[in-house]
Design a protein around this motif. Sequence first.
Motif, PDB file in Angstrom:
ATOM      1  N   GLU A 159      71.998 117.652   6.177  1.00  0.00           N
ATOM      2  CA  GLU A 159      73.488 119.037   6.479  1.00  0.00           C
ATOM      3  C   GLU A 159      73.840 119.393   4.870  1.00  0.00           C
ATOM      4  OE1 GLU A 159      76.938 115.889   6.229  1.00  0.00           O
ATOM      5  OE2 GLU A 159      75.142 115.016   6.565  1.00  0.00           O
ATOM      6  N   PHE A 160      73.142 119.492   3.356  1.00  0.00           N
ATOM      7  CA  PHE A 160      73.114 120.600   2.078  1.00  0.00           C
ATOM      8  C   PHE A 160      72.805 121.202   2.134  1.00  0.00           C
ATOM      9  CE2 PHE A 160      73.253 115.658   1.773  1.00  0.00           C
ATOM     10  CZ  PHE A 160      74.402 115.482   1.632  1.00  0.00           C
ATOM     11  N   ASN A 161      73.127 122.315   1.328  1.00  0.00           N
ATOM     12  CA  ASN A 161      72.824 123.831   1.138  1.00  0.00           C
ATOM     13  C   ASN A 161      73.305 123.938   0.043  1.00  0.00           C
ATOM     14  OD1 ASN A 161      72.367 126.405   1.422  1.00  0.00           O
ATOM     15  ND2 ASN A 161      72.535 126.111   3.714  1.00  0.00           N
ATOM     16  N   VAL A 162      72.062 124.371  -0.544  1.00  0.00           N
ATOM     17  CA  VAL A 162      72.527 124.808  -2.317  1.00  0.00           C
ATOM     18  C   VAL A 162      72.194 126.145  -2.586  1.00  0.00           C
ATOM     19  CG1 VAL A 162      72.269 122.511  -3.228  1.00  0.00           C
ATOM     20  CG2 VAL A 162      70.258 124.023  -2.602  1.00  0.00           C
ATOM     21  N   ASP A 163      72.502 127.519  -1.525  1.00  0.00           N
ATOM     22  CA  ASP A 163      71.929 128.569  -1.667  1.00  0.00           C
ATOM     23  C   ASP A 163      73.487 129.128  -2.045  1.00  0.00           C
ATOM     24  OD1 ASP A 163      69.797 128.096   0.240  1.00  0.00           O
ATOM     25  OD2 ASP A 163      70.960 129.026   2.200  1.00  0.00           O
TER      26      ASP A 163
ATOM     27  N   ILE B 259      72.578 111.785  -8.477  1.00  0.00           N
ATOM     28  CA  ILE B 259      72.016 113.098  -7.054  1.00  0.00           C
ATOM     29  C   ILE B 259      72.830 113.095  -5.894  1.00  0.00           C
ATOM     30  CG2 ILE B 259      69.769 114.545  -6.687  1.00  0.00           C
ATOM     31  CD1 ILE B 259      69.502 114.293  -9.258  1.00  0.00           C
ATOM     32  N   LEU B 260      72.770 112.153  -4.861  1.00  0.00           N
ATOM     33  CA  LEU B 260      73.614 112.387  -3.880  1.00  0.00           C
ATOM     34  C   LEU B 260      74.620 113.175  -3.580  1.00  0.00           C
ATOM     35  CD1 LEU B 260      73.104 111.940  -1.028  1.00  0.00           C
ATOM     36  CD2 LEU B 260      73.449 109.905  -0.433  1.00  0.00           C
ATOM     37  N   LEU B 261      75.705 112.223  -4.912  1.00  0.00           N
ATOM     38  CA  LEU B 261      76.946 112.507  -5.087  1.00  0.00           C
ATOM     39  C   LEU B 261      77.203 113.108  -5.471  1.00  0.00           C
ATOM     40  CD1 LEU B 261      79.338 111.394  -4.654  1.00  0.00           C
ATOM     41  CD2 LEU B 261      79.224 109.819  -7.162  1.00  0.00           C
ATOM     42  N   SER B 262      76.444 114.154  -6.472  1.00  0.00           N
ATOM     43  CA  SER B 262      76.576 115.691  -7.261  1.00  0.00           C
ATOM     44  C   SER B 262      76.256 116.983  -5.848  1.00  0.00           C
ATOM     45  CB  SER B 262      74.774 115.741  -7.897  1.00  0.00           C
ATOM     46  OG  SER B 262      75.467 114.752  -9.129  1.00  0.00           O
ATOM     47  N   VAL B 263      75.113 116.172  -4.923  1.00  0.00           N
ATOM     48  CA  VAL B 263      74.949 117.505  -4.104  1.00  0.00           C
ATOM     49  C   VAL B 263      75.917 117.432  -3.150  1.00  0.00           C
ATOM     50  CG1 VAL B 263      74.120 118.416  -2.292  1.00  0.00           C
ATOM     51  CG2 VAL B 263      72.959 117.089  -3.910  1.00  0.00           C
ATOM     52  N   ALA B 264      77.034 115.912  -2.879  1.00  0.00           N
ATOM     53  CA  ALA B 264      77.541 115.676  -1.621  1.00  0.00           C
ATOM     54  C   ALA B 264      79.063 116.343  -1.745  1.00  0.00           C
ATOM     55  CB  ALA B 264      77.962 114.371  -1.290  1.00  0.00           C
TER      56      ALA B 264
ATOM     57  N   LEU C 289      79.983 118.954  -3.815  1.00  0.00           N
ATOM     58  CA  LEU C 289      79.827 120.622  -3.179  1.00  0.00           C
ATOM     59  C   LEU C 289      81.060 121.108  -2.356  1.00  0.00           C
ATOM     60  CD1 LEU C 289      76.093 121.449  -3.963  1.00  0.00           C
ATOM     61  CD2 LEU C 289      78.091 121.980  -5.235  1.00  0.00           C
ATOM     62  N   LYS C 290      81.288 120.080  -1.207  1.00  0.00           N
ATOM     63  CA  LYS C 290      81.713 120.311  -0.015  1.00  0.00           C
ATOM     64  C   LYS C 290      82.884 119.283  -0.159  1.00  0.00           C
ATOM     65  CE  LYS C 290      81.798 120.274   4.462  1.00  0.00           C
ATOM     66  NZ  LYS C 290      80.157 119.761   6.343  1.00  0.00           N
ATOM     67  N   GLN C 291      83.771 119.566   0.577  1.00  0.00           N
ATOM     68  CA  GLN C 291      85.125 119.033   0.563  1.00  0.00           C
ATOM     69  C   GLN C 291      84.816 117.716   1.179  1.00  0.00           C
ATOM     70  OE1 GLN C 291      88.042 119.085  -1.601  1.00  0.00           O
ATOM     71  NE2 GLN C 291      88.737 117.004  -1.434  1.00  0.00           N
ATOM     72  N   ARG C 292      84.816 116.604   0.968  1.00  0.00           N
ATOM     73  CA  ARG C 292      84.662 115.305   1.683  1.00  0.00           C
ATOM     74  C   ARG C 292      85.346 114.176   2.160  1.00  0.00           C
ATOM     75  NH1 ARG C 292      79.468 116.403   4.054  1.00  0.00           N
ATOM     76  NH2 ARG C 292      78.255 117.921   2.638  1.00  0.00           N
ATOM     77  N   ASN C 293      85.429 113.141   2.990  1.00  0.00           N
ATOM     78  CA  ASN C 293      86.522 111.881   2.601  1.00  0.00           C
ATOM     79  C   ASN C 293      85.849 110.738   1.845  1.00  0.00           C
ATOM     80  OD1 ASN C 293      86.114 111.139   5.345  1.00  0.00           O
ATOM     81  ND2 ASN C 293      87.486 111.540   6.283  1.00  0.00           N
ATOM     82  N   LEU C 294      86.053 109.733   1.536  1.00  0.00           N
ATOM     83  CA  LEU C 294      85.501 108.223   1.941  1.00  0.00           C
ATOM     84  C   LEU C 294      84.287 108.345   2.571  1.00  0.00           C
ATOM     85  CD1 LEU C 294      87.672 106.511  -1.001  1.00  0.00           C
ATOM     86  CD2 LEU C 294      85.659 107.938  -2.029  1.00  0.00           C
TER      87      LEU C 294
END
Length: 359
Positions: free
Chosen positions: A235-239, A337-342, A344-349
Amino acid sequence: MKKRNIKRQLIAVLSAILILITIPQFIFAQKKANVVILATGGTIAGAAGTGVQSGYTSGQVTIDAMVNAVPDVLKLANIKGEQISNVGSQDMSFEIMLKLAKRIAELTAGNAVDGIVITHGTDTMEETAYFLNLVCKTDKPVVLVGSMRPSTAVSADGPLNLYNGIAVAADPNAKGRGVMLVMNDWIHSAQTLTKVSTTAVQTFMSPIRGLIGTTAYGVNEYYRYPYSKFGAKSEFNVDGVTKLPRVDIVYGDVDMSADLIDASVEKGAKGIVIAGVGNGNMNKAALDACTRASKKGIVVVRSSRVATGNVGRNVEVNDDELGLVASADLNPQKSRILLSVALLKQRNLKDIQRLYYEY
């Protein structure tokens, strides 16, 4: 006479059928895959004053020189090389990693390229591999290769690693297995590999879930596909992304101080990973600091400094009550790494915890 003519005609027909069957197989056997090598530097591109000294300088040899040292790779695939950077992997950066991800997306978008090989230093290779596994949407093989000995060393391991890496990248059976690392005849998944020795040639292991497969002089054998999400399912996108949020790792130990956790918050970290003891544990002072950070909106992930195992949620720490995240089977560097990418979008815990279970 008539029977003889019929026999000749039958032989001629069978011969024609055999030719029609054989020619496509021959053409297919002769067809080579198109593989692009993206070079970033590292020990595989390193050089030393002699062949028997431990000291060397990373990133001294170009990709063309590395390929020329292994001319037999041209029998495996059509090779094109690009120099993305030329640094030791201790100097790998998110900037270079994002550049790699963008270039991989461009190269794999059409049918012109069948596989990608990335030459990389071993120090931070698992982080780059895991990052690319999260953000690269292709099902084509993306293979990282490196070495523990510089190119000038006696019995340098880089040339054969490069050969085997190209063999995997060119192999249709490697498709759909995510980002892989090929070194010392072993094929690892980016999800599971970790570096376990400072100097040994067999420096990478996949201790929890095992190897993807093996390769011996370009002959590949596969055991499994990765278990977690990657590639097109990610679900991750770094475009368009040029910078990742700051996430710090704080090492846990006996009588650890909470000062470093507080300092990370003060310096603007958006997330903190604790390389905790045992099952992601820490002393009360550190746990209190993590709770304070969480209440300020900083995402705190409990990982472990232990080499293998799973950090469970709500086992010895009440994560629900304190607002913390458990890393599952991700080590501290991959958790970061996962947290840095996660982030990038507003997410709850709750959503961030889901990511650690799924990726």
